[in-house]
Design an enzyme around this catalytic site. Sequence first.
Site, PDB file in Angstrom:
ATOM      1  N   GLY A  34     -51.711  -2.111   3.290  1.00  0.00           N
ATOM      2  CA  GLY A  34     -51.787  -1.987   1.843  1.00  0.00           C
ATOM      3  C   GLY A  34     -53.025  -2.632   1.256  1.00  0.00           C
ATOM      4  O   GLY A  34     -53.825  -3.272   1.941  1.00  0.00           O
ATOM      5  N   GLY A  70     -54.679  -5.270  -0.058  1.00  0.00           N
ATOM      6  CA  GLY A  70     -54.510  -6.712  -0.137  1.00  0.00           C
ATOM      7  C   GLY A  70     -55.340  -7.366  -1.207  1.00  0.00           C
ATOM      8  O   GLY A  70     -54.980  -8.429  -1.727  1.00  0.00           O
ATOM      9  N   LYS A  91     -62.077  -3.208  -5.844  1.00  0.00           N
ATOM     10  CA  LYS A  91     -62.096  -3.952  -4.590  1.00  0.00           C
ATOM     11  C   LYS A  91     -62.588  -5.356  -4.894  1.00  0.00           C
ATOM     12  O   LYS A  91     -63.638  -5.528  -5.516  1.00  0.00           O
ATOM     13  CB  LYS A  91     -63.048  -3.262  -3.613  1.00  0.00           C
ATOM     14  CG  LYS A  91     -62.670  -3.359  -2.159  1.00  0.00           C
ATOM     15  CD  LYS A  91     -63.595  -2.466  -1.348  1.00  0.00           C
ATOM     16  CE  LYS A  91     -63.068  -2.285   0.047  1.00  0.00           C
ATOM     17  NZ  LYS A  91     -63.965  -1.421   0.847  1.00  0.00           N
ATOM     18  N   ASP A 131     -58.460 -15.019  -0.093  1.00  0.00           N
ATOM     19  CA  ASP A 131     -58.334 -15.272  -1.525  1.00  0.00           C
ATOM     20  C   ASP A 131     -58.235 -14.004  -2.360  1.00  0.00           C
ATOM     21  O   ASP A 131     -58.036 -14.066  -3.567  1.00  0.00           O
ATOM     22  CB  ASP A 131     -59.516 -16.120  -2.014  1.00  0.00           C
ATOM     23  CG  ASP A 131     -60.870 -15.535  -1.618  1.00  0.00           C
ATOM     24  OD1 ASP A 131     -60.944 -14.306  -1.372  1.00  0.00           O
ATOM     25  OD2 ASP A 131     -61.853 -16.294  -1.555  1.00  0.00           O
ATOM     26  N   ARG A 158     -64.771   1.736  -7.306  1.00  0.00           N
ATOM     27  CA  ARG A 158     -64.996   2.872  -6.411  1.00  0.00           C
ATOM     28  C   ARG A 158     -64.319   4.130  -6.940  1.00  0.00           C
ATOM     29  O   ARG A 158     -63.197   4.082  -7.453  1.00  0.00           O
ATOM     30  CB  ARG A 158     -64.451   2.542  -5.015  1.00  0.00           C
ATOM     31  CG  ARG A 158     -64.665   3.629  -3.984  1.00  0.00           C
ATOM     32  CD  ARG A 158     -64.399   3.123  -2.589  1.00  0.00           C
ATOM     33  NE  ARG A 158     -63.001   2.771  -2.363  1.00  0.00           N
ATOM     34  CZ  ARG A 158     -62.555   2.155  -1.268  1.00  0.00           C
ATOM     35  NH1 ARG A 158     -63.402   1.813  -0.308  1.00  0.00           N
ATOM     36  NH2 ARG A 158     -61.278   1.862  -1.129  1.00  0.00           N
ATOM     37  N   ARG A 218     -54.488   8.041   2.828  1.00  0.00           N
ATOM     38  CA  ARG A 218     -55.001   7.824   4.177  1.00  0.00           C
ATOM     39  C   ARG A 218     -53.971   8.287   5.193  1.00  0.00           C
ATOM     40  O   ARG A 218     -52.797   8.481   4.853  1.00  0.00           O
ATOM     41  CB  ARG A 218     -55.283   6.332   4.392  1.00  0.00           C
ATOM     42  CG  ARG A 218     -56.025   5.652   3.250  1.00  0.00           C
ATOM     43  CD  ARG A 218     -55.605   4.195   3.101  1.00  0.00           C
ATOM     44  NE  ARG A 218     -56.177   3.567   1.907  1.00  0.00           N
ATOM     45  CZ  ARG A 218     -57.302   2.868   1.902  1.00  0.00           C
ATOM     46  NH1 ARG A 218     -57.966   2.677   3.023  1.00  0.00           N
ATOM     47  NH2 ARG A 218     -57.763   2.348   0.788  1.00  0.00           N
ATOM     48  N   ASP A 269     -55.928   3.589   8.757  1.00  0.00           N
ATOM     49  CA  ASP A 269     -55.918   3.299   7.323  1.00  0.00           C
ATOM     50  C   ASP A 269     -57.280   3.508   6.694  1.00  0.00           C
ATOM     51  O   ASP A 269     -57.412   3.415   5.466  1.00  0.00           O
ATOM     52  CB  ASP A 269     -55.418   1.875   7.059  1.00  0.00           C
ATOM     53  CG  ASP A 269     -56.202   0.827   7.825  1.00  0.00           C
ATOM     54  OD1 ASP A 269     -56.122   0.826   9.061  1.00  0.00           O
ATOM     55  OD2 ASP A 269     -56.893   0.017   7.186  1.00  0.00           O
ATOM     56  N   ASN A 270     -58.299   3.812   7.491  1.00  0.00           N
ATOM     57  CA  ASN A 270     -59.623   4.152   6.977  1.00  0.00           C
ATOM     58  C   ASN A 270     -59.961   5.613   7.220  1.00  0.00           C
ATOM     59  O   ASN A 270     -61.134   5.990   7.200  1.00  0.00           O
ATOM     60  CB  ASN A 270     -60.691   3.264   7.620  1.00  0.00           C
ATOM     61  CG  ASN A 270     -60.597   1.819   7.180  1.00  0.00           C
ATOM     62  OD1 ASN A 270     -60.087   1.529   6.098  1.00  0.00           O
ATOM     63  ND2 ASN A 270     -61.054   0.904   8.014  1.00  0.00           N
ATOM     64  N   ASP A 311     -64.561   3.162   3.110  1.00  0.00           N
ATOM     65  CA  ASP A 311     -64.638   1.785   3.612  1.00  0.00           C
ATOM     66  C   ASP A 311     -65.865   1.543   4.491  1.00  0.00           C
ATOM     67  O   ASP A 311     -65.835   1.738   5.700  1.00  0.00           O
ATOM     68  CB  ASP A 311     -63.356   1.386   4.339  1.00  0.00           C
ATOM     69  CG  ASP A 311     -62.240   1.044   3.369  1.00  0.00           C
ATOM     70  OD1 ASP A 311     -62.554   0.645   2.237  1.00  0.00           O
ATOM     71  OD2 ASP A 311     -61.066   1.187   3.732  1.00  0.00           O
TER      72      ASP A 311
END
EC number: 2.7.7.-
Length: 518
Positions: free
Chosen positions: A108, A110, A131, A143, A197, A204, A273-274, A283
Amino acid sequence: MSAEHTNVPTSTAGGDHPAAHEHPVALGDAFARALPELAVPWEATRFERPELLELNEPLAAELGIDPGWLRSEPGVRFLLGDELAPGSSPVAQAYAGHQFGVYVPRLGDGRALLLGEARDASGSLRDLHLKGSGRTPFARGGDGFAAVGPMLREYLMGEAMHALGIPTTRALAVVATGGRVMRDDSLDPLPGAVLVRAASSHLRVGSFQYARSLADRGALRRLTDFAVARHFPEARDDGRPALRLLEGVVERQARLVASWMLVGFVHGVMNTDNTAISGETIDYGPCAFLDAYDPTAAFSSIDHAGRYAYGRQPGIALWNLTRLAEALLPLLAEQSDEAADAGDAAMEAAKDTALAALDAFAPAYDRAWTDGMRAKLGLVGSAAPDEQVRGLASALLAELQEHRIDFTGAFRALADTARGREESLRGLFPAGAAPGPWLGEWRALSLDPAAMDAANPAYVPRNHLADEALAAATAGDLASFERMLDAVTSPFEPREGLERYALPAPPGAPRHVTYCGT
């Protein structure tokens, strides 16, 4: 400084701007409404001292957003997700994925948020996605923020790929947050940034893996219908949308990866996932462009086994598509001719259907690669059969590999050779070496050097120069970044003063290493 991609400070000037009375952007929340199982409502972090570093004016125009407004304080707050447009319901998207071949059931966004969907000038929907906007419930440590360098890298790479004609996500803007972030590859805090973006969607292969894992066929069915409506609308009333989706994604991924191979692009992290359903490159983390031609080239600091090396990309794409087919099997079974039969029979039929769809990858890839290589060799108008084109290309590439010759420069030199300046290509070979018999065979054909110039870039984002520009930008100087962006966004026309951007790293330069900073 580029005339179109501008870096400007946030403006707080007053005046009766049209946006003062109504919001100039309208976003939809179709994904959030259609797939709540794959969407967690969330808010972006509010940063106190933002500064607009880069604004993609051509993309803003495509999206129907006034660049002047985006430079204003409300515009920057919109880009950061602080001031929401009508219809915007920010969510962190859920997905799973195979990362370096290892399945992770819950990944997911993050540190990212989907702001919503905008409609561009062509009428197509485009996601706007952040992002580096802070931790979400999917955060896996860290973080949730991002550094200026990696965000500018994604901006640069996406615009370079777009200029090369390769399907890609693109950056609308990079906004400095005014904060600092700590990263393992730096001893000092780095300036933070958020990337904005745009993409045809952020669906995906991992999205379908996650939906399949929910054991909720309804969610998988709605995701499939959503993807078909978004990317393959001609198949909406077909009766077998899951199969048409799989076939369409196989075709698009085959053409996409062929286009990477034709320009020497190494994605570096081809996890499921990419792998975008849209067929866009997504990505730009540890990506790079080849200097010396080498099928084994892998630049990522964490790809120790070379899983995602340049020459392995077609095979990995098919592996990823096989994971998509597995996720779609329940729907392929219920939409098969055997759906009314026992479950086992329907599932076996679904597997055969999936395998047939996957079998289309190799011929689609070969066709795209051969057509592209025909253009690169100046043979578009030639009667040379495909077998001869592939043979000439293979012989050339074998010599480039043997002598560690620059991939991009070799094809530009080959165009000079087509014009009778054979010294350009021969000068790339080491002393005592020369092109083999393929050169004479190629020169005897009907060649089009102008078409070669249009197919072979003079400028790609050279790794050492990108690192240099991003280091300077991190220190607050965007001039080198702007010069490189200017070069790679007009890649086919050599220009005076940009000679260094056409050259590989100097001899003896250390091996290039990339990191998953994005």
